[in-house]
Design an enzyme around this catalytic site. Structure first.
Site, PDB file in Angstrom:
ATOM      1  N   ASP A  70       0.780  -1.248   0.000  1.00 49.58           N
ATOM      2  CA  ASP A  70       0.000   0.000   0.000  1.00 49.58           C
ATOM      3  C   ASP A  70       0.811   1.297   0.000  1.00 49.58           C
ATOM      4  O   ASP A  70       0.394   2.280   0.630  1.00 49.58           O
ATOM      5  CB  ASP A  70      -0.955   0.019   1.204  1.00 49.58           C
ATOM      6  CG  ASP A  70      -1.886  -1.176   1.250  1.00 49.58           C
ATOM      7  OD1 ASP A  70      -1.886  -1.971   0.286  1.00 49.58           O
ATOM      8  OD2 ASP A  70      -2.598  -1.322   2.247  1.00 49.58           O
ATOM      9  N   LYS A  85      -7.160  -4.152  -2.943  1.00 47.61           N
ATOM     10  CA  LYS A  85      -7.782  -4.779  -1.775  1.00 47.61           C
ATOM     11  C   LYS A  85      -8.610  -3.755  -0.998  1.00 47.61           C
ATOM     12  O   LYS A  85      -8.414  -2.546  -1.126  1.00 47.61           O
ATOM     13  CB  LYS A  85      -6.729  -5.419  -0.859  1.00 47.61           C
ATOM     14  CG  LYS A  85      -5.773  -4.461  -0.165  1.00 47.61           C
ATOM     15  CD  LYS A  85      -4.749  -5.249   0.651  1.00 47.61           C
ATOM     16  CE  LYS A  85      -3.752  -4.357   1.361  1.00 47.61           C
ATOM     17  NZ  LYS A  85      -4.311  -3.573   2.464  1.00 47.61           N
ATOM     18  N   CYS A 101      -2.316  -2.319   8.241  1.00 49.11           N
ATOM     19  CA  CYS A 101      -2.112  -3.347   7.206  1.00 49.11           C
ATOM     20  C   CYS A 101      -0.891  -4.213   7.462  1.00 49.11           C
ATOM     21  O   CYS A 101      -0.928  -5.425   7.234  1.00 49.11           O
ATOM     22  CB  CYS A 101      -2.048  -2.694   5.830  1.00 49.11           C
ATOM     23  SG  CYS A 101      -3.609  -1.875   5.377  1.00 49.11           S
TER      24      CYS A 101
END
Length: 198
Positions: free
Chosen positions: A21, A83, A117
């Protein structure tokens, strides 16, 4: 019979890199974002020298943008998985990992955010039986408090904390290895300072 905990040695033939990310919209929010990205790019380049799988994710890219160009996904023909959940350990990405390297034992995890995350990806991977190695100068959060204590929490759970340079050199810990010189070039300049040590 005593139970011996893994020493956390990394074997490139059974290891992969996950890039989590590192997207454009996070740039102004994440502590030391640019430096973390550049250090993660070093890990990516080292992994490719050693022919290791590298997989990437993007959290809701429609709203948060795509992975920043400095990571150089396109250079290595890496397509990021979109995602909505915190974890990278979701079916599509894990299936790609298994198709590239069925006998993976260790995951090197870089990205953001440490308390979200990175946290959930680490715990999920460990539950699946993988060892997780986190180069601390390749992971960050909006606040240094979340970053520092998030990393400590993951170490307490059994993840291995390391640095980008320590990790890169561990991929070929013998100068006789024909790929050692390529790794040496990557670490010739020191990693970018990400503010963890003052």
């Amino acid at each position: 019979m005593s139970i011996v905990r893994s020493l956390g040695r990394i074997n490139p033939a059974t290891s992969a890199v996950f890039l989590c990310d590192m997207q454009e919209k996070f740039r102004p929010m994440i502590s030391h974002f640019n430096q973390v990205v550049l250090n993660s790019n070093r890990v990516l380049n080292a992994a490719k020298v050693m022919d290791m799988p590298v997989l990437a994710s993007e959290q809701y890219p429609k709203g948060l943008g795509h992975t920043v160009p400095e990571i150089e996904l396109a250079k290595f023909n890496i397509t990021a998985h979109s995602k909505s959940c915190f974890t990278m350990a979701f079916p599509a990405l894990m299936e790609e990992l298994k198709s590239q390297q069925p006998d993976t034992k260790s995951i090197i995890l870089c990205g953001i955010e440490t308390q979200a995350c990175i946290h959930h990806t680490t715990l999920d991977l460990m539950e699946m039986g993988y060892e997780v190695h986190i180069p601390v100068d390749c992971a960050s959060s909006r606040s240094m408090t979340d970053r520092v204590y998030g990393l400590q929490r993951l170490r307490d759970s059994g993840a291995f904390l390391t640095t980008s340079e320590g990790l890169i050199l561990s991929l070929a810990p013998d100068a006789a290895n024909p790929k050692f010189r390529h790794l040496q070039k990557i670490v010739m300049e020191s990693a970018h300072d990400t503010g963890l040590v003052k």
